[in-house]
Design an enzyme around this catalytic site. Structure first.
Site, short mmCIF file in Angstrom:
data_model
loop_
_atom_site.label_atom_id
_atom_site.label_comp_id
_atom_site.label_asym_id
_atom_site.label_seq_id
_atom_site.Cartn_x
_atom_site.Cartn_y
_atom_site.Cartn_z
CG ASP A 100 39.46 -11.74 -4.16
OD1 ASP A 100 38.60 -12.63 -4.28
OD2 ASP A 100 39.97 -11.43 -3.06
CD GLU A 145 34.41 -11.96 -4.61
OE1 GLU A 145 33.91 -12.80 -3.87
OE2 GLU A 145 35.47 -11.39 -4.34
C1 NOJ Z 1 36.64 -13.72 -2.48
C2 NOJ Z 1 37.14 -15.05 -2.89
O1 NOJ Z 1 36.28 -15.60 -3.86
C3 NOJ Z 1 37.21 -15.88 -1.64
O2 NOJ Z 1 37.46 -17.22 -1.92
C4 NOJ Z 1 38.25 -15.28 -0.75
O3 NOJ Z 1 38.28 -15.98 0.48
C5 NOJ Z 1 37.98 -13.81 -0.47
N1 NOJ Z 1 37.61 -13.10 -1.64
C6 NOJ Z 1 39.20 -13.14 0.09
O4 NOJ Z 1 40.17 -13.00 -0.91
#
Ligand code: NOJ
Length: 550
Positions: free
Chosen positions: A220, A284
């Protein structure tokens, strides 16, 4: 390791490159299948539905699952606020359920990728509870604490990504008189990765899940884990955020993300992963400038894959997607592998996003063209649950909105059959179902050879049986009408041509002699006869794509 079963005993045959050639399928656990009837999906529910994905005669035929977080969490951000990284939240089940899921998935040849949330914890995590208690607590420096400015205001101008609730990324902790940093909600305090103890703690978390047999991690906000230790202000660029994300340079980069130290953290993760066999990490990395994005692959010593959000956000145009693909192909370091996705739990679904003026029928036709592209490009495709049936965003009335950033429509429960709650739950679904779930569902589409599900299954079958589609070379075909994005995929003597019409009208295409003798194998239009030689001149309908075998 648990129950005396070693990790290798639970995993499918080792294959170091499974994540390159395989297709991954994202499951948002709250929304896939509810087993216990509380209206929220759970791990047992996922086990109940594994045959939909792999191992059965009617399976879709994907190679792995990425599970959004199922860890203990107060759910301020539906699991992206973790209060115990080594346990399953009771709403999703137990660790024993997770072990069963790994075993059942691996028995079907499905890999399991789990979400890792290292940028922040929940404010209810015992680490933060200790850290916030007093300034001399041994865990004080596990988080990012700073004094107020002389006038009492936050230490700098950094902003939270969830501005609906609060603009500043700082919240004052009255007990100790300092602010703590949170890139997201105040309930999600950011960890301080300069602390060696934080690094050690996460190394233990990685090993905990690797030893349980997981095949990889989706990391993440991998680009946010480090920030300027001097806490300097971000420059005020006067640019829209998306524009900014595409254009910043090393000199103008913001100070709260994409900070150089983040690469050292990722190299640490990679060292741990490399000590195991065939495991991977996808990050991500929400950076829209591809030149900066590709840095996250390092020298084959950071992420194996970095999500390409610029591709996901591209407008519906042949030129835009062609440019995204060519740029990514050109900038990736030697040996690094692309990856593509068109939907996830943070963005409107492709069907709805591409629907012109909300016309879902057109949106579904375009989504098939998108799927043909996604599943034939050179790179690892990620499908989001429901994409295979053309699930649209649900309409969420104001009194049912639960997400802090309004992302509920893309998180609607999976539609399995024409039954109450679409077979997702015997209880009340936690979010409204997609409006046309009585027609757009798995059971109905299994009976229909013209369905989106049948199209995806066939495309996945072709991909699985083709070295060229899975791992072959990519080359753009130029000189075609501007609404057409076309490319070749080749390996040895095997070759394919993909022709995608993004335009509003049918288009005539002259094919060179080397392409004219190909055979049409699959069209996004189920009424188009296949199997014939295409010939030198072809006509693609609006919103139509072809897969041609040479
Ligand atoms: C990215 C995640 O995909 C999202 O759903 C989340 O709210 C944020 N990061 C914070 O962790």
């Amino acid at each position: 390791m648990t129950d005396g079963v070693g990790p290798d005993a639970r995993r499918p045959t080792p294959d170091h490159d499974w994540w390159r050639e395989g297709v991954l399928y994202q499951i948002y656990p709250r929304s896939f299948q509810d087993h216990d009837g509380d209206g929220v999906g759970d791990l047992r529910g996922i086990i109940d539905r594994l045959d939909h994905l792999a191992g059965g005669p009617e399976s879709l035929g994907v190679d792995g699952i990425w599970l959004s977080p199922f860890y203990r969490s107060p759910m301020a951000d539906f699991g992206y606020d973790v209060s115990d990284y080594c346990d399953v939240d009771p709403v999703f089940g137990t660790l024993a359920d997770f072990d069963d899921l790994v075993r059942e998935a691996h028995a079907r040849g499905l890999r399991i990728v789990v979400d890792l949330v290292p940028n922040h914890t929940s404010d209810q995590h015992p680490w933060f509870q200790e850290s916030r208690a007093d300034r001399t607590n041994p865990k004080r420096d596990w988080y990012v604490w700073a004094d107020p400015k002389p006038d009492g205001s936050p230490p700098n101008n950094w902003t939270s990504a969830f501005t609906r609730r609060q603009t500043s990324a700082w919240t004052l902790e009255p007990t100790t008189g300092q602010y703590y940093h949170h890139s997201f909600l105040p309930e999600q305090p950011d960890l301080n990765w300069w602390s060696p103890e934080v690094r050690d703690a996460f190394d233990g978390i990685l090993r905990f899940w690797l030893d349980r047999g997981v095949d990889g991690f989706r990391i993440d906000v991998a680009h946010r884990m480090a920030r300027d230790p001097a806490l300097g202000d971000n420059p005020d660029y006067g640019l829209a955020p998306d524009e900014l994300l595409r254009t910043w340079t090393d000199e103008t980069a913001p100070r709260d993300q994409d900070w150089p130290e983040v690469h050292a953290i990722l190299r640490g993760f990679r060292t741990t992963l490399d000590a195991y066999d065939g495991r991977m990490a996808i990050g991500e990395v929400f950076i829209l400038d591809p030149a900066r994005l590709v840095r996250y692959y390092g020298d084959d010593d950071e992420l194996h894959l970095a999500f390409n959000f610029s591709f996901l956000r591209a407008p519906w145009s042949a030129a835009a997607f062609r440019a995204e693909v060519e740029t990514f192909e050109r900038l990736l370091p030697p040996g690094a592998w692309p990856d593509y996705t068109l939907s996830n739990h943070d963005n409107p679904r492709a069907v709805s996003r591409y629907a012109p003026d909300g016309d879902l029928q057109r949106g579904r036709r375009r989504a098939r063209v998108g799927a043909l592209m996604l599943l034939t490009l050179r790179g690892t495709p990620f499908l989001y649950y429901g994409e295979e049936i053309g699930l649209a965003d649900s309409v969420v009335p104001a009194d049912r909105v639960v997400d802090v950033a309004g992302r509920d429509p893309a998180r609607a429960p999976m539609a399995w059959e024409a039954a109450p709650a679409a077979g997702f739950t015997t209880g009340d679904p936690w979010l409204p179902l997609s409006a046309d779930h009585s027609i757009v569902n798995v059971a109905a589409q299994r009976q229909d050879p013209r369905s989106s599900l049948a199209f995806h299954r066939e495309l996945l079958r072709l991909r699985r049986s083709s070295p060229a589609l899975r791992g072959g070379r990519y080359a753009t075909i130029g000189g075609l009408p501007e609404d057409v994005f076309a490319y070749r995929r080749d390996a040895g003597s095997e070759g394919w041509v993909v022709l995608l019409n993004f335009g509003e009208a049918a288009v005539d295409i002259e094919l060179g002699p080397d392409l004219a003798d190909g055979r049409l194998v699959l069209s996004t239009d189920p009424d188009r006869p296949t199997g014939r030689v295409v010939g030198p001149r072809i006509s693609l309908d609006a919103d139509e794509g072809w897969l041609v075998r040479r």
